[in-house]
Design a protein around this motif. Structure first.
Motif, short mmCIF file in Angstrom:
data_model
loop_
_atom_site.label_atom_id
_atom_site.label_comp_id
_atom_site.label_asym_id
_atom_site.label_seq_id
_atom_site.Cartn_x
_atom_site.Cartn_y
_atom_site.Cartn_z
N PRO A 27 0.80 -1.23 0.00
CA PRO A 27 0.00 0.00 0.00
C PRO A 27 0.84 1.28 0.00
CG PRO A 27 -0.85 -1.59 1.58
CD PRO A 27 0.46 -2.12 1.12
N ILE A 28 1.98 1.25 0.67
CA ILE A 28 2.85 2.43 0.72
C ILE A 28 3.43 2.72 -0.66
CG2 ILE A 28 4.83 3.49 1.86
CD1 ILE A 28 2.44 2.71 3.70
N LEU A 29 3.95 1.67 -1.30
CA LEU A 29 4.52 1.84 -2.63
C LEU A 29 3.45 2.25 -3.65
CD1 LEU A 29 6.93 -1.24 -2.66
CD2 LEU A 29 7.56 1.16 -2.45
N HIS A 30 2.27 1.66 -3.53
CA HIS A 30 1.19 1.98 -4.46
C HIS A 30 0.76 3.44 -4.30
CE1 HIS A 30 -2.09 0.94 -7.18
NE2 HIS A 30 -2.88 1.66 -6.40
N GLN A 31 0.66 3.89 -3.06
CA GLN A 31 0.26 5.27 -2.79
C GLN A 31 1.24 6.25 -3.44
OE1 GLN A 31 -2.47 6.07 -1.04
NE2 GLN A 31 -2.19 8.08 -0.10
N HIS A 32 2.53 5.93 -3.34
CA HIS A 32 3.56 6.83 -3.83
C HIS A 32 3.79 6.69 -5.33
CE1 HIS A 32 7.13 9.36 -3.67
NE2 HIS A 32 7.80 8.43 -4.34
N LEU A 33 3.89 5.44 -5.83
CA LEU A 33 4.27 5.21 -7.22
C LEU A 33 3.11 5.31 -8.19
CD1 LEU A 33 6.71 2.20 -6.71
CD2 LEU A 33 7.32 4.59 -7.13
N ALA A 34 1.95 4.77 -7.79
CA ALA A 34 0.81 4.72 -8.71
C ALA A 34 -0.07 5.96 -8.60
CB ALA A 34 0.00 3.46 -8.46
N TRP A 35 -0.38 6.36 -7.36
CA TRP A 35 -1.29 7.47 -7.17
C TRP A 35 -0.58 8.82 -7.04
CZ3 TRP A 35 -6.09 6.72 -8.36
CH2 TRP A 35 -6.67 5.46 -8.20
N HIS A 36 0.73 8.78 -6.82
CA HIS A 36 1.50 10.02 -6.64
C HIS A 36 0.95 10.85 -5.48
CE1 HIS A 36 3.50 10.18 -10.89
NE2 HIS A 36 3.41 8.95 -10.42
N ASP A 37 0.49 10.15 -4.45
CA ASP A 37 -0.06 10.80 -3.27
C ASP A 37 0.95 10.76 -2.13
OD1 ASP A 37 -2.43 11.52 -4.38
OD2 ASP A 37 -3.59 9.85 -3.57
N THR A 38 0.81 11.70 -1.21
CA THR A 38 1.68 11.73 -0.03
C THR A 38 1.34 10.58 0.90
OG1 THR A 38 1.80 14.13 -0.16
CG2 THR A 38 2.41 13.12 1.94
N VAL A 39 2.37 9.90 1.37
CA VAL A 39 2.18 8.84 2.35
C VAL A 39 2.20 9.49 3.73
CG1 VAL A 39 3.01 6.65 3.26
CG2 VAL A 39 3.30 7.18 0.83
N THR A 40 1.04 9.80 4.25
CA THR A 40 0.93 10.52 5.52
C THR A 40 1.07 9.56 6.70
OG1 THR A 40 -1.47 10.24 5.57
CG2 THR A 40 -0.61 12.19 4.44
N ASP A 41 1.22 10.15 7.88
CA ASP A 41 1.26 9.33 9.10
C ASP A 41 -0.03 8.55 9.27
OD1 ASP A 41 3.80 10.15 9.75
OD2 ASP A 41 3.15 11.70 11.17
N SER A 42 -1.15 9.14 8.90
CA SER A 42 -2.42 8.45 9.06
C SER A 42 -2.50 7.23 8.15
CB SER A 42 -3.59 9.40 8.78
OG SER A 42 -3.53 9.90 7.46
N VAL A 43 -1.92 7.33 6.96
CA VAL A 43 -1.88 6.18 6.06
C VAL A 43 -1.02 5.07 6.67
CG1 VAL A 43 -1.04 5.35 3.82
CG2 VAL A 43 -2.31 7.48 3.95
N LEU A 44 0.14 5.44 7.19
CA LEU A 44 1.02 4.45 7.83
C LEU A 44 0.31 3.77 8.99
CD1 LEU A 44 4.47 6.30 7.97
CD2 LEU A 44 3.79 4.46 6.44
N ASP A 45 -0.34 4.57 9.83
CA ASP A 45 -1.03 4.01 11.00
C ASP A 45 -2.16 3.07 10.58
OD1 ASP A 45 0.62 5.39 12.71
OD2 ASP A 45 -0.74 7.10 12.92
#
Length: 204
Positions: free
Chosen positions: A173-191
């Motif tokens: 999910p972290i890689l997909h958020q960054h590579l595919a969606w070009h979205d910021t991986v926030t602390d809330s996403v990590l949590d």
């Protein structure tokens, strides 16, 4: 800062591996190639451009890498830093979160999108690039596998858990958020990723 390391290449010779001057030239060329790759993209990693920016003869580049394919593969492999085992810092939840924070830092500090894009372009048609893509992703996700293996060894994670698979489920999910969606991986996403994973892998 990206650290350049020697990567094996079929164009290398025994003399190259023992000749310090040859090694220094090769490292300098790869260092420039890495800069060009992350700043301008894979299509700019050519012998002509790299030779000019590294201030070496074009024949020097061709002696090590006879075509753009071999030069680009070597450049991508040069991005892989030597892996140091990630030590456990606390509970399973703490260890997993620390590993994911490290992953976020690595993919946002370096231009991972450019490298991944170059690999994806060629991987579907070239097995060597497919293997390079796998090595690149494994290098990024290795710290997560480390903490899961360490947690398993100390009994914080069930013995029958496949740590390789779980590391992919955590980092995906972290890689997909960054590579595919070009979205910021926030602390809330990590949590959220950690909480959902822990629902099935709580400390025994």
């Amino acid at each position: 800062m990206i650290k350049i390391v020697e990567s094996s290449n079929e164009a290398d010779t025994d003399a190259d591996r023992v000749n310090p001057r040859t090694r220094r030239v090769r490292e300098a060329v790869l260092s420039v190639a890495v800069e060009v790759l992350v700043e301008h993209g894979a299509h700019e990693v050519t012998a002509a451009r790299i030779a000019e920016q590294a201030d070496v003869a074009r024949t020097t580049v061709y002696r090590h890498w006879p075509d753009q394919r071999s030069l680009l593969l070597a450049t991508i492999d040069a991005l892989t830093t030597p892996h140091r085992r990630t030590e456990s810092v606390g509970s399973l939840a703490e260890d997993v979160r620390v590993a994911l924070v490290q992953l976020r830092s690595r993919i946002t500090t370096h231009d991972v999108r450019s490298v991944f894009g170059a690999l994806a372009t060629h991987a579907a048609h070239d097995e060597a690039f497919s293997d390079a893509q796998r090595r690149f992703i494994e290098q990024l996700t290795q710290p997560t596998r480390d903490v899961l293996n360490a947690s398993q060894q100390r009994g914080a994670l069930q013995a029958d858990v496949d740590c390789d698979l779980e590391a992919r489920l955590l980092t995906g999910p972290i890689l997909h958020q960054h590579l595919a969606w070009h979205d910021t991986v926030t602390d809330s996403v990590l949590d959220l990723v950690v909480r959902r994973w822990l629902t099935t892998h709580d400390d025994p």
